[in-house]
Design a protein around this motif. Structure first.
Motif, PDB file in Angstrom:
ATOM      1  N   HIS A  24      42.613  38.435  38.192  1.00 16.21           N
ATOM      2  CA  HIS A  24      43.396  37.388  38.853  1.00 16.21           C
ATOM      3  C   HIS A  24      42.568  36.116  38.931  1.00 16.21           C
ATOM      4  O   HIS A  24      41.414  36.095  38.492  1.00 16.21           O
ATOM      5  CB  HIS A  24      43.910  37.840  40.228  1.00 16.21           C
ATOM      6  N   HIS A  69      41.393  34.148  41.499  1.00 14.43           N
ATOM      7  CA  HIS A  69      40.586  33.701  42.641  1.00 14.43           C
ATOM      8  C   HIS A  69      39.164  33.336  42.204  1.00 14.43           C
ATOM      9  O   HIS A  69      38.588  33.984  41.324  1.00 14.43           O
ATOM     10  CB  HIS A  69      40.522  34.786  43.721  1.00 14.43           C
ATOM     11  N   ASP A  81      36.286  33.812  43.311  1.00 17.59           N
ATOM     12  CA  ASP A  81      35.198  34.795  43.340  1.00 17.59           C
ATOM     13  C   ASP A  81      35.283  35.779  42.174  1.00 17.59           C
ATOM     14  O   ASP A  81      34.422  36.649  42.040  1.00 17.59           O
ATOM     15  CB  ASP A  81      35.144  35.520  44.692  1.00 17.59           C
ATOM     16  N   HIS A 133      48.434  40.728  45.780  1.00 19.81           N
ATOM     17  CA  HIS A 133      47.235  40.027  46.259  1.00 19.81           C
ATOM     18  C   HIS A 133      47.306  38.577  45.797  1.00 19.81           C
ATOM     19  O   HIS A 133      46.936  37.659  46.507  1.00 19.81           O
ATOM     20  CB  HIS A 133      45.982  40.725  45.735  1.00 19.81           C
ATOM     21  N   ASP A 142      41.726  43.102  42.930  1.00 20.96           N
ATOM     22  CA  ASP A 142      41.819  43.211  44.386  1.00 20.96           C
ATOM     23  C   ASP A 142      43.154  43.818  44.824  1.00 20.96           C
ATOM     24  O   ASP A 142      43.616  43.604  45.934  1.00 20.96           O
ATOM     25  CB  ASP A 142      41.633  41.832  45.040  1.00 20.96           C
TER      26      ASP A 142
END
Ligand SMILES: [Zn+2]
Length: 204
Positions: free
Chosen positions: A56, A58, A60, A125, A142
């Motif tokens: 995904h 994000h 991080d 998520h 996640d």
């Protein structure tokens, strides 16, 4: 198939290097930061990098992508386009734009030598969250954690969608190995027996 796990970036995201040792090819999944460290780990495998895969968008999980692309400009990077296209500063921090990405999603397959990674769309998520399945291994980002699941309170998150995604993963046949985006790995049997979110999703 060989899987190497590194913890990278600001919050210790699991970055996986998936190797086809016979054909000497590998893919990096979720290089969340520390591109130098990831590049050194890739070199250590003796395998040529052929893909950068993101579960995904994000920050991080994507923080090391630019550094890897600089070293391997010819290697494609895959990310769901649903996790790109931020238009305010909060969204830009959470989903920093990733250059030169190819969109992927449900039904796509990525080849790493003789290994096939099947893309399962598992939103909840984030809109564009995917799980990558390679044989009996799930790289689930996640979406599913050992004993838990990803947060749904970020933009694009949805409790309803993550529960549907967890149900889908929980209903996959066999005791597949679970390699999540954070913390330790697990197995589907273990999660089906004690993960309260997965159990609730499967009963719902
Ligand atoms: Zn995330």
């Amino acid at each position: 198939m060989n899987i190497k796990t590194l913890q990278v970036g600001p919050i210790g995201t699991n970055c996986y290097i998936l190797c086809d040792e016979a054909e000497k090819l590998c893919a990096v999944i979720d290089p969340g930061g520390d591109a130098d460290l990831v590049a050194a780990a890739v070199a250590e495998t003796g395998c040529a990098l052929c893909a950068i895969l993101l579960t995904h968008g994000h920050y991080d999980h994507t923080g090391g992508v630019a550094g890897l692309q600089a070293r391997w400009p010819e290697v494609p990077t895959y990310l769901s386009c649903r996790d790109q296209g931020a238009d305010d500063s909060y969204m830009l921090q959470l989903f920093p734009p990733v250059a030169n990405v190819k969109d992927y999603g449900e039904g796509d397959a990525i080849q790493v030598g003789s290994l096939t990674l099947k893309v399962l769309s598992t939103p909840g998520h984030s809109e564009g969250s995917v799980t990558l399945r390679c044989g009996d291994v799930l790289f689930c980002g996640d979406t599913l954690f050992a004993g838990s699941c990803g947060r749904t309170d970020f933009p694009g998150g949805s409790v309803k969608k993550i529960m549907a995604s967890l149900k889908r993963l929980g209903e996959l046949e066999g005791n597949l190995k679970v390699y999540p985006g954070h913390m330790e790995s697990s197995t589907l049997d273990q999660e089906r027996s004690w993960n309260p979110y997965l159990r609730q999703a499967m009963n719902g």
